[in-house]
Every structure is written in structure tokens, then in C-alpha cells.
Design an enzyme around this catalytic site. Sequence first.
Site, PDB file in Angstrom:
ATOM      1  N   GLU A   6     -41.642 -13.912  -8.300  1.00 20.30           N
ATOM      2  CA  GLU A   6     -41.289 -15.368  -7.909  1.00 20.30           C
ATOM      3  C   GLU A   6     -42.119 -16.372  -8.132  1.00 20.30           C
ATOM      4  OE1 GLU A   6     -42.242 -15.165  -3.484  1.00 20.30           O
ATOM      5  OE2 GLU A   6     -40.334 -13.382  -3.104  1.00 20.30           O
ATOM      6  N   SER A  41     -39.903  -5.387   1.275  1.00 24.63           N
ATOM      7  CA  SER A  41     -38.982  -5.058   1.797  1.00 24.63           C
ATOM      8  C   SER A  41     -39.945  -3.779   2.905  1.00 24.63           C
ATOM      9  CB  SER A  41     -37.577  -5.221   1.831  1.00 24.63           C
ATOM     10  OG  SER A  41     -36.876  -5.918   1.268  1.00 24.63           O
ATOM     11  N   GLY A  58     -37.430  -8.968  -0.670  1.00 17.68           N
ATOM     12  CA  GLY A  58     -36.426 -10.279   0.397  1.00 17.68           C
ATOM     13  C   GLY A  58     -35.442  -9.297   0.677  1.00 17.68           C
ATOM     14  N   GLU A  91     -43.509  -4.123  -7.169  1.00 21.17           N
ATOM     15  CA  GLU A  91     -42.715  -4.303  -6.753  1.00 21.17           C
ATOM     16  C   GLU A  91     -41.495  -4.904  -7.137  1.00 21.17           C
ATOM     17  OE1 GLU A  91     -44.690  -7.931  -3.300  1.00 21.17           O
ATOM     18  OE2 GLU A  91     -44.424  -8.162  -5.110  1.00 21.17           O
ATOM     19  N   LYS A 127     -45.904 -16.678   1.577  1.00 24.59           N
ATOM     20  CA  LYS A 127     -45.373 -17.896   0.750  1.00 24.59           C
ATOM     21  C   LYS A 127     -45.369 -18.858   0.935  1.00 24.59           C
ATOM     22  CE  LYS A 127     -43.068 -13.252  -0.461  1.00 24.59           C
ATOM     23  NZ  LYS A 127     -41.315 -12.498  -0.597  1.00 24.59           N
ATOM     24  N   ASN A 154     -47.974 -10.924   2.311  1.00 20.27           N
ATOM     25  CA  ASN A 154     -48.036 -12.539   1.580  1.00 20.27           C
ATOM     26  C   ASN A 154     -47.082 -13.586   2.150  1.00 20.27           C
ATOM     27  OD1 ASN A 154     -46.652 -14.620  -0.780  1.00 20.27           O
ATOM     28  ND2 ASN A 154     -46.039 -13.145  -2.278  1.00 20.27           N
ATOM     29  N   HIS A 158     -46.434 -12.145  -9.240  1.00 12.69           N
ATOM     30  CA  HIS A 158     -45.205 -12.313  -8.675  1.00 12.69           C
ATOM     31  C   HIS A 158     -44.010 -12.720  -8.842  1.00 12.69           C
ATOM     32  CE1 HIS A 158     -42.980 -12.397  -4.892  1.00 12.69           C
ATOM     33  NE2 HIS A 158     -43.711 -11.461  -4.282  1.00 12.69           N
TER      34      HIS A 158
HETATM   35  P1  PGA Z   1     -40.931  -8.941   1.706  1.00 10.79           P
HETATM   36  O1  PGA Z   1     -42.258  -9.593   0.340  1.00 10.79           O
HETATM   37  O2  PGA Z   1     -41.183  -7.855   2.050  1.00 10.79           O
HETATM   38  O3  PGA Z   1     -40.488 -10.338   2.130  1.00 10.79           O
HETATM   39  O4  PGA Z   1     -39.350  -7.794   0.991  1.00 10.79           O
HETATM   40  C1  PGA Z   1     -42.620  -8.788  -0.347  1.00 10.79           C
HETATM   41  C2  PGA Z   1     -43.799  -9.231  -1.582  1.00 10.79           C
HETATM   42  O5  PGA Z   1     -42.562 -10.360  -1.980  1.00 10.79           O
HETATM   43  O6  PGA Z   1     -44.656  -9.642  -1.768  1.00 10.79           O
END
Ligand code: PGA
Length: 253
Positions: free
Chosen positions: A98, A214, A174, A168, A11, A9, A96
Site C-alpha cells: 500500500e 488474507s 485484503g 505479500e 493499517k 498490521n 508494504h
Molecule cells: P490482509 O492484509 O491480511 O488484510 O490481506 C495483509 C497485509 O496487508 O499485511
Amino acid sequence: MRRKIVAGNWKMNKSVIDAQQLMVQLLSYKNNHTPNCEVWIAPPALYLMMAKDIFEKDEIGIFAQDMSEHESGAYTGEISADMLESIDATGSLIGHSERRQYHGETDSHCNRKIKLALDKGLIPVYCNGETLEQRKAGEHFEVVKNQTEVALFTLSAEEIRKVVIAYEPVWAIGTGETASPEQAQEIHAHIRSTIAAKYGQEVADEISILYGGSVKPDNAREIFSQPDIDGGLIGGAALKLEDFSRIIEAFQS
Ligand code: PGA
């Protein structure tokens, strides 16, 4: 057999030149390796057409990061399932954290999007997971069960088989903090048994459940070795081929 998947992803990252460069690197990686999993990417919507030009069909799965809950019309800034189908995209991430956090998306929105995606032959990657407060309060099992039921349980057994789920935990996205393989496994098993209770074990066993939050080259192998974890949705570590390819290779042996 459940599909094994490593999905990146991206982003809201990368200029068009940088995005093209990473896609070309990925293509050359794919031409020189035979991964033991499917490789999917979700670049910014602006670069989806470029991805379709660079990759042969089925070489790399091409996903949007989000799609509209509406079919078409006056929804400024949105992209529709129809549009994704028309460029032959593989599917879309849906829900997601976010999108939930910054755009007020709920599981009811996700439910409508998932249905639209399936109607157009797209694979929905439905993302769920609890917040830190919910985990601290010991509510994580209940939260994830409820999310799964609201977003997915209007689907038929035939439809839900086509959905990919990404668990997640919000506190791990993140942040550099990962759920331990055991913490992830117990929630994945819980999601699967929630689905089994409604659709039967055979259907539940066919659904790929990815872990996200992560995932890095040095923890991917241990996470992916859990029985109910079928791959990963990777954010930060998907932005460089060196890291992403090492995560893909966590499925190598
Ligand atoms: P990250 O993001 O690996 O940077 O923690 C995962 C995601 O949001 O899909």
C-alpha cells in the site's frame, strides 16, 4: 533457528479507545497463554507510545507501519528511525504494497530505509510481492527476485540476517483471495534461494520469511506448515483478538 512470528498490521484502523482496548486484550491473552511464536503488532504511529506503555519490553514486538528514508529534518509527516529507536520500538514494516501503490515507494527507497533501520538496531520487516498482472504474465518469480536484490543486496551478511521478509502477493491483500500454501511455499523457497545464491545457505536459512495476504484463522495452519513459511503478516484478521489469537494458535501444535 529461524524465528516464528505472527505480526498484526493494523493499517489505518481504530480510534484511540479501540486501539487501547485491543492492546489490553492482547496483553491479557499473552499473560494467559504461551504462544509458540513471537507476537508483533504494527499499530498506527500515533498509538506506538501507548503500546510501549501497555506492554512490557519483549512481551509484544512494537512496529511502525513505515519510517522515513531520511535521517531527520524538513520532511513533514514523516517519522524517523531515530524517533522509533528513542521510544524503544522493535522495528518497522518497510515497503508494504500500500505504500508502494499510494505513495510511490520503490525498492530503492526500501533499501535506504532498511539500512537506516538496521543502523538504529530496529528490525526491518521488508514486504514484497507481485501484482495480479505480473502473476498472470508469469513474471512473479522474476519480480520477487528483483525486488529482493534491489532492496537487500547492498547489505552485509551480518545485516541481512537481521531482516525479516514478508512475501505479500498484492492480489491477495485484503481481497479474501489467498495464495495456496503451495503457491506461497514456492515463492518463499525462491526468495530463500535468491538470498542463498549471494550470501550462502547458512545465512538464507536464518532469515524468517512471513506470508501475508488474507491469512485467516481457518487457513493459517496450512500456510504456516510449509517449510519455508515462518509465520504471517496479518491485516484484517489482526483487528479482532478472537481471529488474531486463533492465527497465533496455528503454531500451537
Ligand atoms: P490482509 O492484509 O491480511 O488484510 O490481506 C495483509 C497485509 O496487508 O499485511
